[in-house]
Design a protein around this motif. Structure first.
Motif, PDB file in Angstrom:
ATOM      1  N   ASP A  80       0.758  -1.181   0.105  1.00 38.00           N
ATOM      2  CA  ASP A  80       0.037  -0.191   0.105  1.00 38.00           C
ATOM      3  C   ASP A  80       0.962   1.208  -0.113  1.00 38.00           C
ATOM      4  OD1 ASP A  80      -2.288  -1.604   0.229  1.00 38.00           O
ATOM      5  OD2 ASP A  80      -2.523  -0.998   2.423  1.00 38.00           O
ATOM      6  N   THR A  81       0.538   2.148  -0.970  1.00 41.99           N
ATOM      7  CA  THR A  81       1.197   3.634  -0.756  1.00 41.99           C
ATOM      8  C   THR A  81       0.478   4.268   0.460  1.00 41.99           C
ATOM      9  OG1 THR A  81       1.923   3.783  -2.937  1.00 41.99           O
ATOM     10  CG2 THR A  81       1.141   5.755  -1.844  1.00 41.99           C
ATOM     11  N   ILE A  82       1.461   4.861   1.201  1.00 38.41           N
ATOM     12  CA  ILE A  82       0.934   5.816   2.490  1.00 38.41           C
ATOM     13  C   ILE A  82       1.253   7.196   2.184  1.00 38.41           C
ATOM     14  CG2 ILE A  82       0.949   5.975   4.887  1.00 38.41           C
ATOM     15  CD1 ILE A  82       1.574   3.160   5.220  1.00 38.41           C
ATOM     16  N   VAL A  83       0.386   8.003   1.853  1.00 39.58           N
ATOM     17  CA  VAL A  83       0.827   9.632   1.662  1.00 39.58           C
ATOM     18  C   VAL A  83       0.803  10.248   2.946  1.00 39.58           C
ATOM     19  CG1 VAL A  83      -0.267  11.556   0.317  1.00 39.58           C
ATOM     20  CG2 VAL A  83      -0.222   9.311  -0.542  1.00 39.58           C
ATOM     21  N   GLY A  92      -2.943   2.550   3.682  1.00 37.54           N
ATOM     22  CA  GLY A  92      -2.226   1.565   4.497  1.00 37.54           C
ATOM     23  C   GLY A  92      -3.147   1.393   5.751  1.00 37.54           C
ATOM     24  N   GLY A  93      -4.285   1.704   5.976  1.00 38.94           N
ATOM     25  CA  GLY A  93      -5.208   1.330   6.973  1.00 38.94           C
ATOM     26  C   GLY A  93      -5.353   2.142   7.945  1.00 38.94           C
ATOM     27  N   ASN A  94      -4.576   3.390   7.661  1.00 41.69           N
ATOM     28  CA  ASN A  94      -4.904   4.679   8.641  1.00 41.69           C
ATOM     29  C   ASN A  94      -6.095   5.396   8.233  1.00 41.69           C
ATOM     30  OD1 ASN A  94      -2.127   4.945   9.922  1.00 41.69           O
ATOM     31  ND2 ASN A  94      -1.513   4.680   7.587  1.00 41.69           N
ATOM     32  N   ARG A  95      -7.046   5.764   9.180  1.00 38.38           N
ATOM     33  CA  ARG A  95      -8.183   6.492   8.865  1.00 38.38           C
ATOM     34  C   ARG A  95      -7.841   8.056   8.803  1.00 38.38           C
ATOM     35  NH1 ARG A  95     -13.032   7.097  13.089  1.00 38.38           N
ATOM     36  NH2 ARG A  95     -11.977   9.090  13.803  1.00 38.38           N
ATOM     37  N   CYS A  96      -8.142   8.654   7.703  1.00 36.83           N
ATOM     38  CA  CYS A  96      -7.936   9.903   7.485  1.00 36.83           C
ATOM     39  C   CYS A  96      -9.368  10.526   7.093  1.00 36.83           C
ATOM     40  CB  CYS A  96      -6.992  10.118   6.462  1.00 36.83           C
ATOM     41  SG  CYS A  96      -6.742  12.061   6.206  1.00 36.83           S
ATOM     42  N   VAL A  97      -9.590  11.692   7.838  1.00 37.63           N
ATOM     43  CA  VAL A  97     -10.940  12.546   7.641  1.00 37.63           C
ATOM     44  C   VAL A  97     -10.644  13.793   7.479  1.00 37.63           C
ATOM     45  CG1 VAL A  97     -13.210  12.913   8.459  1.00 37.63           C
ATOM     46  CG2 VAL A  97     -12.257  10.859   8.834  1.00 37.63           C
ATOM     47  N   ILE A  98     -10.964  14.356   6.238  1.00 38.69           N
ATOM     48  CA  ILE A  98     -10.829  15.556   5.770  1.00 38.69           C
ATOM     49  C   ILE A  98     -12.276  16.273   5.822  1.00 38.69           C
ATOM     50  CG2 ILE A  98     -10.063  16.998   3.928  1.00 38.69           C
ATOM     51  CD1 ILE A  98      -8.716  14.429   2.973  1.00 38.69           C
ATOM     52  N   GLN A 259      -8.971  -1.532  -4.341  1.00 39.45           N
ATOM     53  CA  GLN A 259      -7.710  -2.319  -3.324  1.00 39.45           C
ATOM     54  C   GLN A 259      -6.932  -3.307  -3.829  1.00 39.45           C
ATOM     55  OE1 GLN A 259     -10.175  -2.421   0.141  1.00 39.45           O
ATOM     56  NE2 GLN A 259      -9.394  -0.630   0.977  1.00 39.45           N
ATOM     57  N   GLN A 260      -7.773  -3.939  -4.741  1.00 38.98           N
ATOM     58  CA  GLN A 260      -7.064  -5.085  -5.580  1.00 38.98           C
ATOM     59  C   GLN A 260      -6.216  -4.701  -6.535  1.00 38.98           C
ATOM     60  OE1 GLN A 260      -9.968  -8.363  -6.133  1.00 38.98           O
ATOM     61  NE2 GLN A 260      -8.906  -8.898  -8.016  1.00 38.98           N
ATOM     62  N   LEU A 261      -6.638  -3.643  -7.131  1.00 40.82           N
ATOM     63  CA  LEU A 261      -6.143  -3.309  -8.479  1.00 40.82           C
ATOM     64  C   LEU A 261      -4.910  -2.164  -8.067  1.00 40.82           C
ATOM     65  CD1 LEU A 261      -9.262  -2.838 -10.900  1.00 40.82           C
ATOM     66  CD2 LEU A 261      -7.459  -4.661 -10.883  1.00 40.82           C
ATOM     67  N   THR A 262      -4.941  -1.455  -7.252  1.00 36.60           N
ATOM     68  CA  THR A 262      -4.079  -0.360  -7.073  1.00 36.60           C
ATOM     69  C   THR A 262      -3.577  -0.343  -5.839  1.00 36.60           C
ATOM     70  OG1 THR A 262      -3.577   1.728  -7.222  1.00 36.60           O
ATOM     71  CG2 THR A 262      -5.905   1.441  -6.676  1.00 36.60           C
ATOM     72  N   HIS A 263      -2.279   0.212  -5.695  1.00 37.22           N
ATOM     73  CA  HIS A 263      -1.961   0.364  -4.147  1.00 37.22           C
ATOM     74  C   HIS A 263      -1.809   1.815  -3.619  1.00 37.22           C
ATOM     75  CE1 HIS A 263       1.279   3.010  -6.117  1.00 37.22           C
ATOM     76  NE2 HIS A 263       1.064   2.151  -7.255  1.00 37.22           N
ATOM     77  N   LEU A 264      -2.821   2.833  -4.271  1.00 35.56           N
ATOM     78  CA  LEU A 264      -2.921   4.159  -3.945  1.00 35.56           C
ATOM     79  C   LEU A 264      -4.120   4.122  -2.956  1.00 35.56           C
ATOM     80  CD1 LEU A 264      -2.966   5.735  -7.420  1.00 35.56           C
ATOM     81  CD2 LEU A 264      -0.993   5.762  -5.803  1.00 35.56           C
ATOM     82  N   PRO A 265      -4.140   4.885  -1.986  1.00 33.57           N
ATOM     83  CA  PRO A 265      -5.122   5.180  -1.028  1.00 33.57           C
ATOM     84  C   PRO A 265      -6.652   5.694  -1.878  1.00 33.57           C
ATOM     85  CG  PRO A 265      -3.532   6.610  -0.444  1.00 33.57           C
ATOM     86  CD  PRO A 265      -3.126   6.065  -1.742  1.00 33.57           C
ATOM     87  N   VAL A 266      -7.559   5.109  -1.232  1.00 31.71           N
ATOM     88  CA  VAL A 266      -9.004   5.229  -1.824  1.00 31.71           C
ATOM     89  C   VAL A 266      -9.867   6.099  -0.657  1.00 31.71           C
ATOM     90  CG1 VAL A 266     -11.158   4.414  -2.891  1.00 31.71           C
ATOM     91  CG2 VAL A 266      -8.770   3.413  -3.353  1.00 31.71           C
TER      92      VAL A 266
END
Ligand code: PEP
Ligand code: MN
Length: 351
Positions: A80-83, A92-98, A259-266
């Motif tokens: 997973d990419t973690i930005v 990468g499993g971190n919850r981010c709320v904007i 999540q299966q196709l890309t490593h980018l966060p969604v």
């Protein structure tokens, strides 16, 4: 093409292989994994003209990347990419709320909202200063004055700011203030703009197009990444469908598919999908339940006076309610399910 290196391949072998590929004139992308390193070679099999890839030092396997998007694909970059946005982690499993207003209107409102959403647990502040409006006669955003208000709110609260960029001509101004640049639905396939964003060293939230498919969304991410900016966060904001009860339709199934196709966060934008306040939180909850990495959500202290999208703005107390509900949510974990699926003894139980 991708080269999967042997488990425990030495740094020397990895470097020798990379140098050889570069000498042949190909660009390389390196994805070090927990066990095995993956080296991606940009280009089609035919471009590689029969080079003896499998004989390079430390190579275990040579695979073709089947997807049209390369850098964005999970094959190319298995982890997973973690930005990282000033210490706030997305992916990468971190919850981010904007959270924050659709458009920046008054300084008092922005500062009040920044404090409120922070108190409820938001990690970044959103707010538009350049607004893509259907009518040229409606509020178009305060532009640089709006960006300055966001910067003041950041100074007060420490929240990084997310703001939309619409045009190549505003890149320098937006770059100066934003921590994350948002590319909205209408510009999702503005390829010259995407290429310019790709040259920046700033994270990007890339929304899907108004009627865009998932593959088009990934190809737009690829445009940004192909210019070197790998810090792309995909945002599902729904597409226009035959359904008129809501503003746009988000297919939450796309979260595990992506999540299966890309490593980018969604992340999910429930505000522009639901379009009406009573339905925003339930959709936000659904998106997080299915395993999204976060939310971008519109909040206003006085929605009836908001200069855009007041109908879909949560009040700060609604946002607080949602955040507390999310604290108790155990999200679906697609990776865990895939592991479970591998262990099953049979696909067919004959009785
Ligand atoms: C917004 O975030 O306010 C916005 C205009 O979003 P979208 O591009 O998804 O319509
Ligand atoms: Mn909006």
């Amino acid at each position: 093409m991708i080269l999967v290196m042997k488990v425990g391949a030495s740094e020397e072998d990895i470097n020798k292989t990379i140098n050889q590929i570069k000498e042949w004139g190909h660009e390389v992308s390196l994805a070090p994994g927990e066990k095995q390193t993956v080296i991606g070679i940009i280009g089609e099999k035919s471009d590689l003209g029969g080079r003896p890839l499998s004989t390079l030092p430390g190579v275990a396997k040579v695979l073709e990347v089947s997807a049209a998007y390369k850098r964005a694909s999970r094959e190319f970059h298995p982890e997973d990419t973690i930005v990282d946005v000033n210490g706030v982690k997305v992916g990468g499993g971190n919850r981010c709320v904007i959270a924050g207003p659709c458009s920046v209107d008054k300084l008092e409102n922005v500062i009040y909202l920044a404090k409120k959403v922070k108190e409820s647990g938001a990690q970044m502040l959103r707010g538009g200063a350049y607004k893509p409006r259907t009518s040229p006669y409606t509020f178009q955003g305060h532009e640089e004055e709006g960006l300055k208000m966001l910067a003041e709110a950041r100074a007060e609260t420490g929240l990084p700011i997310v703001t939309e960029l619409m045009s190549i001509s505003d890149i320098d101004t937006v770059y100066k203030y934003a921590d994350v640049i948002q590319i909205g639905a209408r510009n999702s396939q503005n390829f010259p703009l995407l290429k310019e964003i790709g040259k920046l060293d700033k994270p990007v939230i890339l929304k899907n197009g108004i009627a865009g498919t998932m593959k088009e969304h990934l190809m737009s991410a690829e445009y940004i990444m192909s210019e070197g900016n790998e810090n792309v966060i995909l945002c599902l904001r729904g597409t226009r469908t035959y359904e008129t009860a809501v503003r746009n339709t988000i297919d939450v199934t796309l979260v595990p598919v992506l999540q299966q196709l890309t490593h980018l966060p969604v992340i999910i934008d429930p505000s522009h999908a639901a379009g009406k306040r009573p339905f925003v939180s339930s959709l936000a909850y659904a998106g997080m339940a299915v395993g999204a990495d976060g939310l971008i959500i519109e909040v206003h202290n006085c929605p009836k006076e908001a200069l855009s999208d007041g109908d879909q703005a949560l009040l700060p107390r609604d946002f607080e309610y949602l955040m507390r509900k999310l604290d108790n949510l155990t999200a679906w974990n697609q990776k865990e399910w895939v592991e479970f699926d591998k262990q099953k003894e049979t696909d067919c139980i004959k009785v």
